[in-house]
Each structure stands twice: as C-alpha cells, then as structure tokens.
Motif scaffolding. Structure first.
Motif, mmCIF file in Angstrom:
data_model
loop_
_atom_site.group_PDB
_atom_site.id
_atom_site.type_symbol
_atom_site.label_atom_id
_atom_site.label_comp_id
_atom_site.label_asym_id
_atom_site.label_seq_id
_atom_site.Cartn_x
_atom_site.Cartn_y
_atom_site.Cartn_z
ATOM 1 N N UNK A 106 0.835 -1.084 0.076
ATOM 2 C CA UNK A 106 0.063 -0.067 -0.067
ATOM 3 C C UNK A 106 0.913 1.162 0.088
ATOM 4 N N UNK A 107 0.563 2.194 -1.031
ATOM 5 C CA UNK A 107 1.336 3.314 -1.027
ATOM 6 C C UNK A 107 0.557 4.585 -0.585
ATOM 7 N N UNK A 108 1.341 5.236 0.538
ATOM 8 C CA UNK A 108 0.813 6.370 1.452
ATOM 9 C C UNK A 108 1.344 7.580 0.475
ATOM 10 N N UNK A 109 0.357 8.200 -0.186
ATOM 11 C CA UNK A 109 0.904 9.627 -1.088
ATOM 12 C C UNK A 109 0.371 10.792 -0.054
ATOM 13 N N UNK A 110 1.270 11.087 0.951
ATOM 14 C CA UNK A 110 1.252 12.223 1.901
ATOM 15 C C UNK A 110 2.092 13.186 1.663
ATOM 16 N N UNK A 111 3.085 12.991 0.883
ATOM 17 C CA UNK A 111 4.098 13.911 0.809
ATOM 18 C C UNK A 111 4.574 13.780 -0.657
ATOM 19 N N UNK A 112 5.699 14.512 -1.150
ATOM 20 C CA UNK A 112 6.384 14.143 -2.330
ATOM 21 C C UNK A 112 7.045 12.729 -2.410
ATOM 22 N N UNK A 113 7.433 12.276 -1.160
ATOM 23 C CA UNK A 113 8.200 10.948 -1.134
ATOM 24 C C UNK A 113 7.037 9.953 -0.547
ATOM 25 N N UNK A 114 6.708 9.032 -1.192
ATOM 26 C CA UNK A 114 5.695 7.925 -0.977
ATOM 27 C C UNK A 114 6.181 7.172 0.137
ATOM 28 N N UNK A 115 5.510 6.835 1.089
ATOM 29 C CA UNK A 115 5.815 5.712 1.969
ATOM 30 C C UNK A 115 5.134 4.289 1.681
ATOM 31 N N UNK A 116 5.658 3.143 2.012
ATOM 32 C CA UNK A 116 5.191 1.891 1.540
ATOM 33 C C UNK A 116 5.023 1.245 2.820
ATOM 34 N N UNK A 117 3.830 0.317 2.959
ATOM 35 C CA UNK A 117 3.453 -0.532 3.844
ATOM 36 C C UNK A 117 2.952 -1.940 3.165
ATOM 37 N N UNK A 118 3.371 -3.116 3.714
ATOM 38 C CA UNK A 118 3.245 -4.426 3.099
ATOM 39 C C UNK A 118 2.446 -5.069 4.017
ATOM 40 N N UNK A 119 1.837 -6.234 3.066
ATOM 41 C CA UNK A 119 0.937 -7.252 3.701
ATOM 42 C C UNK A 119 1.604 -8.476 3.948
ATOM 43 N N UNK A 120 0.828 -9.446 4.825
ATOM 44 C CA UNK A 120 1.445 -10.526 4.991
ATOM 45 C C UNK A 120 1.531 -11.480 3.808
#
Length: 336
Positions: free
Chosen positions: A285-299
C-alpha cells in the motif's frame, strides 16, 4: 534426562493437547480445555527457562519449598514489562482459564479467539527463542492455526438467550477486550476478519446469493473497503525481521557472495523491485502524503518473498543482485 528436559517434554505435550482439543469438532468444552492446557504449557515452558537461567530453586516458593511458583509468578519473572502485548495476552488467557472453572458460554469463543491464536503463535516463538525447540516439528505447522467457527456477538441475542447476570458479564468482557485488540499488536491478538468479494465466476464463490429488486430489504454492494492499517501493517523493517526469523526457525542456509547472509534493506529492495511488489496492491500500500511516498506491506508480501527464498536460498540473493544490476544499467529501466 534432566529436570529441564522432563519439564519441556510435558510442556510440548500440554501444547499439543491444547491444539487437538480446540480443533476437535465434536467437543463442546473445547474453549475450557484449550485454556487449561495452553496455560499449563506456558507454565512448564517458562519454569524450564527460569530453572536454567536462575537455578532450579528459582521455580519454588521460598517459604514453601515443596511447591512450585504459579504461571502468574513465571510471567512476572520472565516478561518484566507490564505493558508488553505478549504479557497482557497471557494475563487475559489466564482470566479465561479462571472463568472456565466457574461458568462459560459458547459465545466467549467469539471474544477470545484473536487472543488464543496469538497465544499459540507466541508459544511457538518463545519455545524456539528460549529452548531452541521448533514446535512445527512436533505438530504440523498448518495445525497450529486454530479452527474458527463463530459469528459476531449480537448483544440483543445475548440478552435474550441468557440471564441478566450472565449476559452482562459476557458483554462486559467483550467491551474490555475489543479496545485492547485495536490498541495492541499481533502479540496480543490475531484479528479474525471476514471479507466478502463479488464475483461472477461461480467456481470461485464460497457463498451464492441473488439480488431481488422487489425485496423489501435490499442488498448493498460495496465495491471496495480497505483499511491499510489492518491489511498492510508491516513496514520494510518489520518485513525483514519476520523473514529473518522464519529463515532461522526453519534452518535455511541463506548465502550471498558465498558467505552466510541475512536479509537486509538492500536485499529487500531487490525483491520488491524485481518482483514488482510495490505495484501489487495486494502486497503493498502506497501512502501519498508527501512528495516522497511511503510503503507498507501485507502478510502476503512476506509469504511471497519467503517462498522465493526457499526455492533457492544459496543463489537467490546473488541472482537478484545481478538481475537488478543489469536492469539499472539498461537505458530507460525503472529505478527503485
């Protein structure tokens, strides 16, 4: 056979009995039986750890040398952080065991199953950490997942089914535990969630329904419902930690450039880039909360990478290194 070995043998037996009782469909008192034996397994396992660490006398009361300390005492000695999710999980399971000696209803299962599953996984992990014993060699890994047959609690139904005292007790337990499940990590509770997807392929369906426009009670179709905090709750660091834990647990000999290796940030980035994990919404899942995206992953992402590692542990890190080097040197190749 030493005293520690005898204690650990009994701990393993108690754990297996807890799992077998819970997963046996014909037993009506499986919740009570499970809570008793899983607590017994934890007590024995922790006493073996304490006796090895502090000496055999440490598992006996000072003023009652013929009596060993309780599970509560063991937990306080080993897990000294009162706010630890694992410790809070054990304390709640002990409450269930104590409740079982008086009275319990089948609906307690719906409240406690997330805690019970976490308790099982925690035991497997600590048995390996403390004693180097892999419980998946004692009982097959697929049987460690508890068999769940439940539906969500309905307060109105509970109040109609039981006396006021019993109903209020059950509802109070649920209201106490539910916020704790939300506030703690998977060491406290493994959430049991059900997702329903609409498909036109009948062979893929587990339930079949139809929509009747003339019905008084309509069916509402939700196209997409996603909470990444639940479905994609691992950052890269947590993924790497889980992968290395599995590699160690399963005795896999991972190699990189001819030397023993562990998964690090570089290797993890190679996996995500080569297999397109960041572009797969089921895994990332990509968090587009700033110019630099953050990533989180599933099981699912962790399971996928681990399966790739198992196929070729001695070569896969080198292969990915070479393939990504070629990709980066190719004009127009996507950087990662």
């Amino acid at each position: 056979m030493t005293t520690k070995d005898r204690i650990l043998e009994k701990a393993q037996e108690a754990f297996v009995m807890a799992i077998e009782i819970y997963n046996k469909p014909t037993l009506k008192y499986r919740l009570e039986g499970f809570s008793f034996f899983i607590c017994n397994a934890w007590e024995l396992m922790l006493k073996a750890y304490i006796s090895e660490k502090d000496g055999e006398d440490a598992i006996y009361y000072h003023d009652k040398p013929n009596r060993t300390i309780s599970l509560e005492n063991c937990i306080q000695k080993v897990f000294t952080n009162e706010k630890s999710p694992l410790r809070k999980n054990l304390e709640k399971v002990i409450e269930l065991r104590n409740t079982s000696t008086h009275f319990i209803t089948e609906e307690y299962e719906a409240v406690y199953i997330p805690l019970l599953q976490a308790c099982v996984f925690n035991f497997v992990e600590k048995m390996m950490d403390f004693h180097g014993i892999d419980m998946t060699q004692v009982i097959p890994e697929n049987f460690i997942t508890l068999s769940v047959r439940l539906r969500a609690l309905d307060e109105t139904e509970i109040r109609g089914k039981y006396s006021k005292q019993i109903a209020e007790k059950l509802i109070a337990v649920q209201n106490d535990i539910d916020p704790m499940v939300q506030a703690n990590n998977s060491s406290f509770a493994i959430k049991v969630e059900h997702y329903h997807y609409l498909t036109k392929n009948k062979s893929e369906a587990t339930e079949i329904y139809h929509i009747d426009n003339s019905a008084s009670n309509g069916v509402r179709i939700i196209k997409e419902l996603k909470d990444p905090n639940n479905t994609h709750k691992y950052n890269a660091k947590a993924c790497i930690k889980e992968l290395n834990k599995r590699i160690t647990r399963d005795g896999i000999h991972l190699k990189y450039r001819g030397n023993d290796a562990v998964i690090n940030n570089y290797h993890f980035r190679n996996f995500t880039a080569y297999f397109g994990i960041k572009e797969n919404e089921k895994m990332c899942f990509v968090y587009q909360i700033s110019s630099q995206p953050q990533y989180s992953y599933s099981q699912q992402a962790i399971d996928f990478i681990y399966d790739q590692i198992k196929t070729s542990p001695e070569k896969i890190l080198d292969d990915l290194h070479e393939k990504m080097a070629i990709k980066k040197s190719t004009p127009g190749a996507k950087e990662f």
